[in-house]
Enzyme design. Sequence first.
Site, mmCIF file in Angstrom:
data_model
loop_
_atom_site.group_PDB
_atom_site.id
_atom_site.type_symbol
_atom_site.label_atom_id
_atom_site.label_comp_id
_atom_site.label_asym_id
_atom_site.label_seq_id
_atom_site.Cartn_x
_atom_site.Cartn_y
_atom_site.Cartn_z
ATOM 1 N N SER A 128 10.719 32.969 -38.976
ATOM 2 C CA SER A 128 10.991 33.738 -37.780
ATOM 3 C C SER A 128 11.945 35.007 -38.193
ATOM 4 C CB SER A 128 11.895 32.923 -36.806
ATOM 5 O OG SER A 128 12.912 32.380 -37.134
ATOM 6 N N HIS A 149 3.866 34.286 -37.363
ATOM 7 C CA HIS A 149 5.157 33.794 -36.768
ATOM 8 C C HIS A 149 4.803 33.558 -35.175
ATOM 9 C CE1 HIS A 149 9.136 34.826 -34.639
ATOM 10 N NE2 HIS A 149 8.993 33.371 -34.775
ATOM 11 N N GLU A 161 3.155 37.119 -34.239
ATOM 12 C CA GLU A 161 3.497 38.122 -34.846
ATOM 13 C C GLU A 161 2.960 38.016 -36.484
ATOM 14 O OE1 GLU A 161 8.012 39.712 -33.557
ATOM 15 O OE2 GLU A 161 7.729 38.072 -34.796
ATOM 16 N N ASN A 199 12.670 39.237 -32.360
ATOM 17 C CA ASN A 199 13.974 39.001 -32.755
ATOM 18 C C ASN A 199 14.864 40.093 -32.885
ATOM 19 O OD1 ASN A 199 14.102 36.073 -32.348
ATOM 20 N ND2 ASN A 199 13.245 35.650 -34.273
#
Length: 508
Positions: A128, A149, A161, A199
């Site tokens: 991540s 991800h 992702e 993120n």
Amino acid sequence: MTMNSTVNKLNEVPLLVVGAGVMGVGIAQVAAQAGHAVMLYDAREGAAAEAKTRLASSLDALVAKGKLTAQGVSQTLSRIEAIATLEAAAPVRLVVEAIVEKLDVKRGLFQQLEAIVAADCVLATNTSSISVTAIANGLLHPGRLVGMHFFNPVPLMRLVEVVSGLQTDPAVAAAIFDLSSVWGKVAVHARSTPGFIVNRIARPFYAETLALLQEQASTPAVLDACLRAAGFRMGPCALMDLIGHDTNFAVTNSVYEANFYDKRFAPSLVQRELVDGGLLGRKSGRGFYDYAEGATQPAAATFTAIPLPVAQSLSVQGRGPVAERFAAALAQAGRAFARDERSDWVGLAIDGDGAQLRLTDGRPASQLGADVAVFDLPVSGEAGAALAWAPSSRASEGWCAAAATWLQALGFAPQRIADAPGLVVARTLAMLINEAADAVQQGVCTPEGADAAMKLGVNYPAGPFEWLAQWEARNVIGCLDALDAYYRGERYRVSPWLRQRAWQEGVQ
């Protein structure tokens, strides 16, 4: 079999999932439900078999609720084989790694796998936050390593992702993108930079609330209520309590360090104190909120409809959705009012040139005059939505009371906070848009990819570029420039992409 023939048939090949934790088992479930033969491995002896047993119980519970069929569950479980050694997975053509977030451990695993699987086997990491380029360093065939991800819980969250490192073969990334679609996911391409898309772009959602708490501008309950009113399912404080402050703080630190300590990503002293004190949120029983049985949770002010106050004169200032909303409310109430669409501010002028109720442009109310109150960006048109507002430090007590009354009469649940620039929603959305703009500027993703990632990965009510289209680049820049002038630091610098966008809109 060549690498090209493998990537062309990823939707048919058997695969290995390494890591039998929550993420690994979720990935195995999704792959098996899509028809793949899946080998599940964990370094801890017996862990893979235990995980399959737990999965069977979870799926049986869904059968009992009528959400899955017994036949479908039986077929899914029959496709998953718990294996005791990596060597047993030699025939696979795809490996998805979902182990601990440590670079040396992940890199070591893939180097070990290279001695076991064929040279045409695609290697995918569910990391991540760790650089895909760094994980590939030292591999014999680094081009076959790609980020895949997933988001937790894997069976429910639709986003994947697909992260390319510097040496990732574009054909491999494209194959994983297509495979994700076969598995019922929505894939977005990302370049391997700190935090990837979600993120990275999500940091301001937490950071702006933490900054407001640090300067004691408001309370967690009020800040959460204001952002829920903007369409977010949870406010930042409640969400950090759910995630765990230790986890959220660690991710923030990781992104901060990976970006060479860019002040935009600086961690919060407020959150560090919670972590140091063991107040980690729901899992420890207390964070911003108290989760002990019987604990009373603080709440923001609620809404009660009231009539519009009496005024000698009213003038709706500026143009746009807020001005139109105010004009409609006054017209419905049968009030006479003027319009000044050329005004350089949006809101309501009351009794001539005295009291002003102004939509925030990023500047504090105290900078704008005496009997001035600023209110937050009302993203939702829903009646009774929580809305932050603040009076000028020079405002009279009478105007402070009147401003709250006007906002309530106009259909909001006013939440008074300190006179902080950009208030709550406006500064948060501006920073989310700005971070997304920088991600596009740096080739991390496309605007469409950013919007899809934020809506599907963290359930945002809209994507950053969808908000931008509604708010316009000039207004976002104005808010950010005001924040930058007030705080004097790197944090609120405007993305070059946004400046270019404003020029395209004809704003110099």
